[in-house]
Design a protein around this motif. Sequence first.
Motif, PDB file in Angstrom:
ATOM      1  N   ALA A   1     -35.146  12.368 -70.915  1.00 49.30           N
ATOM      2  CA  ALA A   1     -35.119  13.326 -72.031  1.00 49.30           C
ATOM      3  C   ALA A   1     -36.152  14.426 -71.823  1.00 49.30           C
ATOM      4  O   ALA A   1     -35.861  15.613 -72.044  1.00 49.30           O
ATOM      5  N   ALA A   2     -37.341  14.063 -71.382  1.00 47.89           N
ATOM      6  CA  ALA A   2     -38.385  15.061 -71.140  1.00 47.89           C
ATOM      7  C   ALA A   2     -38.000  15.980 -69.983  1.00 47.89           C
ATOM      8  O   ALA A   2     -38.218  17.197 -70.053  1.00 47.89           O
ATOM      9  N   ASN A   3     -37.417  15.415 -68.932  1.00 53.62           N
ATOM     10  CA  ASN A   3     -36.998  16.240 -67.795  1.00 53.62           C
ATOM     11  C   ASN A   3     -35.909  17.227 -68.193  1.00 53.62           C
ATOM     12  O   ASN A   3     -35.931  18.388 -67.779  1.00 53.62           O
ATOM     13  N   VAL A   4     -34.956  16.769 -69.005  1.00 52.93           N
ATOM     14  CA  VAL A   4     -33.894  17.663 -69.481  1.00 52.93           C
ATOM     15  C   VAL A   4     -34.511  18.751 -70.362  1.00 52.93           C
ATOM     16  O   VAL A   4     -34.209  19.939 -70.199  1.00 52.93           O
ATOM     17  N   ALA A   5     -35.364  18.363 -71.286  1.00 53.71           N
ATOM     18  CA  ALA A   5     -35.992  19.332 -72.188  1.00 53.71           C
ATOM     19  C   ALA A   5     -36.815  20.370 -71.429  1.00 53.71           C
ATOM     20  O   ALA A   5     -36.888  21.536 -71.836  1.00 53.71           O
ATOM     21  N   ALA A   6     -37.397  19.970 -70.296  1.00 47.74           N
ATOM     22  CA  ALA A   6     -38.212  20.875 -69.483  1.00 47.74           C
ATOM     23  C   ALA A   6     -37.370  21.756 -68.569  1.00 47.74           C
ATOM     24  O   ALA A   6     -37.911  22.581 -67.839  1.00 47.74           O
ATOM     25  N   GLY A   7     -36.055  21.564 -68.585  1.00 50.36           N
ATOM     26  CA  GLY A   7     -35.183  22.392 -67.749  1.00 50.36           C
ATOM     27  C   GLY A   7     -35.163  22.007 -66.287  1.00 50.36           C
ATOM     28  O   GLY A   7     -34.762  22.802 -65.434  1.00 50.36           O
ATOM     29  N   LYS A   8     -35.546  20.768 -65.976  1.00 52.85           N
ATOM     30  CA  LYS A   8     -35.626  20.318 -64.588  1.00 52.85           C
ATOM     31  C   LYS A   8     -34.344  19.682 -64.069  1.00 52.85           C
ATOM     32  O   LYS A   8     -34.229  19.421 -62.870  1.00 52.85           O
ATOM     33  N   VAL A   9     -33.378  19.397 -64.952  1.00 47.25           N
ATOM     34  CA  VAL A   9     -32.192  18.627 -64.568  1.00 47.25           C
ATOM     35  C   VAL A   9     -30.963  19.526 -64.555  1.00 47.25           C
ATOM     36  O   VAL A   9     -30.700  20.261 -65.512  1.00 47.25           O
ATOM     37  N   PHE A  10     -30.201  19.410 -63.467  1.00 47.84           N
ATOM     38  CA  PHE A  10     -28.936  20.134 -63.320  1.00 47.84           C
ATOM     39  C   PHE A  10     -27.858  19.114 -63.007  1.00 47.84           C
ATOM     40  O   PHE A  10     -28.069  18.197 -62.205  1.00 47.84           O
ATOM     41  N   VAL A  11     -26.709  19.264 -63.663  1.00 48.44           N
ATOM     42  CA  VAL A  11     -25.629  18.289 -63.535  1.00 48.44           C
ATOM     43  C   VAL A  11     -24.334  18.964 -63.094  1.00 48.44           C
ATOM     44  O   VAL A  11     -24.161  20.169 -63.244  1.00 48.44           O
ATOM     45  N   THR A  12     -23.449  18.141 -62.587  1.00 50.75           N
ATOM     46  CA  THR A  12     -22.108  18.601 -62.257  1.00 50.75           C
ATOM     47  C   THR A  12     -21.111  17.536 -62.680  1.00 50.75           C
ATOM     48  O   THR A  12     -21.437  16.355 -62.725  1.00 50.75           O
ATOM     49  N   GLY A  13     -19.935  17.970 -63.032  1.00 50.23           N
ATOM     50  CA  GLY A  13     -18.882  17.028 -63.380  1.00 50.23           C
ATOM     51  C   GLY A  13     -18.491  17.013 -64.834  1.00 50.23           C
ATOM     52  O   GLY A  13     -17.640  16.235 -65.224  1.00 50.23           O
TER      53      GLY A  13
ATOM     54  N   GLU B   1     -18.937  12.239 -68.250  1.00 52.36           N
ATOM     55  CA  GLU B   1     -18.201  12.805 -67.123  1.00 52.36           C
ATOM     56  C   GLU B   1     -19.112  13.307 -66.015  1.00 52.36           C
ATOM     57  O   GLU B   1     -18.633  13.781 -64.994  1.00 52.36           O
ATOM     58  N   VAL B   2     -20.410  13.248 -66.193  1.00 50.28           N
ATOM     59  CA  VAL B   2     -21.339  13.714 -65.169  1.00 50.28           C
ATOM     60  C   VAL B   2     -21.156  12.877 -63.909  1.00 50.28           C
ATOM     61  O   VAL B   2     -21.222  11.657 -63.948  1.00 50.28           O
ATOM     62  N   ALA B   3     -20.904  13.561 -62.794  1.00 50.18           N
ATOM     63  CA  ALA B   3     -20.690  12.876 -61.514  1.00 50.18           C
ATOM     64  C   ALA B   3     -21.959  12.844 -60.677  1.00 50.18           C
ATOM     65  O   ALA B   3     -22.132  11.961 -59.839  1.00 50.18           O
ATOM     66  N   GLY B   4     -22.823  13.832 -60.879  1.00 48.54           N
ATOM     67  CA  GLY B   4     -24.035  13.898 -60.076  1.00 48.54           C
ATOM     68  C   GLY B   4     -25.055  14.814 -60.717  1.00 48.54           C
ATOM     69  O   GLY B   4     -24.732  15.588 -61.627  1.00 48.54           O
ATOM     70  N   LEU B   5     -26.281  14.721 -60.226  1.00 44.74           N
ATOM     71  CA  LEU B   5     -27.359  15.524 -60.807  1.00 44.74           C
ATOM     72  C   LEU B   5     -28.500  15.664 -59.824  1.00 44.74           C
ATOM     73  O   LEU B   5     -28.618  14.893 -58.864  1.00 44.74           O
ATOM     74  N   VAL B   6     -29.321  16.676 -60.070  1.00 44.16           N
ATOM     75  CA  VAL B   6     -30.581  16.838 -59.370  1.00 44.16           C
ATOM     76  C   VAL B   6     -31.669  17.059 -60.404  1.00 44.16           C
ATOM     77  O   VAL B   6     -31.419  17.621 -61.472  1.00 44.16           O
ATOM     78  N   VAL B   7     -32.873  16.606 -60.060  1.00 47.57           N
ATOM     79  CA  VAL B   7     -34.061  16.871 -60.857  1.00 47.57           C
ATOM     80  C   VAL B   7     -34.995  17.637 -59.926  1.00 47.57           C
ATOM     81  O   VAL B   7     -35.338  17.150 -58.847  1.00 47.57           O
ATOM     82  N   VAL B   8     -35.354  18.854 -60.337  1.00 46.00           N
ATOM     83  CA  VAL B   8     -36.186  19.712 -59.497  1.00 46.00           C
ATOM     84  C   VAL B   8     -37.385  20.228 -60.284  1.00 46.00           C
ATOM     85  O   VAL B   8     -37.354  20.282 -61.511  1.00 46.00           O
ATOM     86  N   GLU B   9     -38.421  20.584 -59.541  1.00 45.96           N
ATOM     87  CA  GLU B   9     -39.597  21.180 -60.173  1.00 45.96           C
ATOM     88  C   GLU B   9     -40.125  22.277 -59.263  1.00 45.96           C
ATOM     89  O   GLU B   9     -40.340  22.048 -58.062  1.00 45.96           O
TER      90      GLU B   9
END
Length: 152
Positions: free
Chosen positions: A44-56, A61-69
Amino acid sequence: MEREQIRQAVTADVPAVKSVTDAAYRPYIERIGVVPQPMEADHAANVAAGKVFVTGGHGTEVAGLVVVEAYADHLFLDSIAVHPDAHGRGVGRRLLRFVDAHARALGLSEVRLYTNAMMWENQEIYPKYGYEVVERRVDGPYDRVHYRKRLL
């Protein structure tokens, strides 16, 4: 699958981010002897910080994701996770290409990541995408191989 967009995760995606991360990393628990760090992340914190990107898609239905900083001199790829049901569909390849494009868009010329030394599949994959080994280092219970990719 190739036409599906990679987008920044939103709060509604948090359960799917956890589910995909757990499904992707669960098989490694027995092999490495500890719970992989991405499974214990504060999604939740990573999503709120804008670090998570998803596809699918949205939600389950999310098939994959990356967490970046982003750092001053590189983009750190903290986690990449593809749901086992989506293996072999190019999801991981598209996510890695996205990470490169995202780093460039931020004006960064390098991507860094690490993987557990016992996750040997990753050590075969990352060099195919231009990553080079920088070092191997033990961090607490984790034996990690550190990589970098210099973007042209």
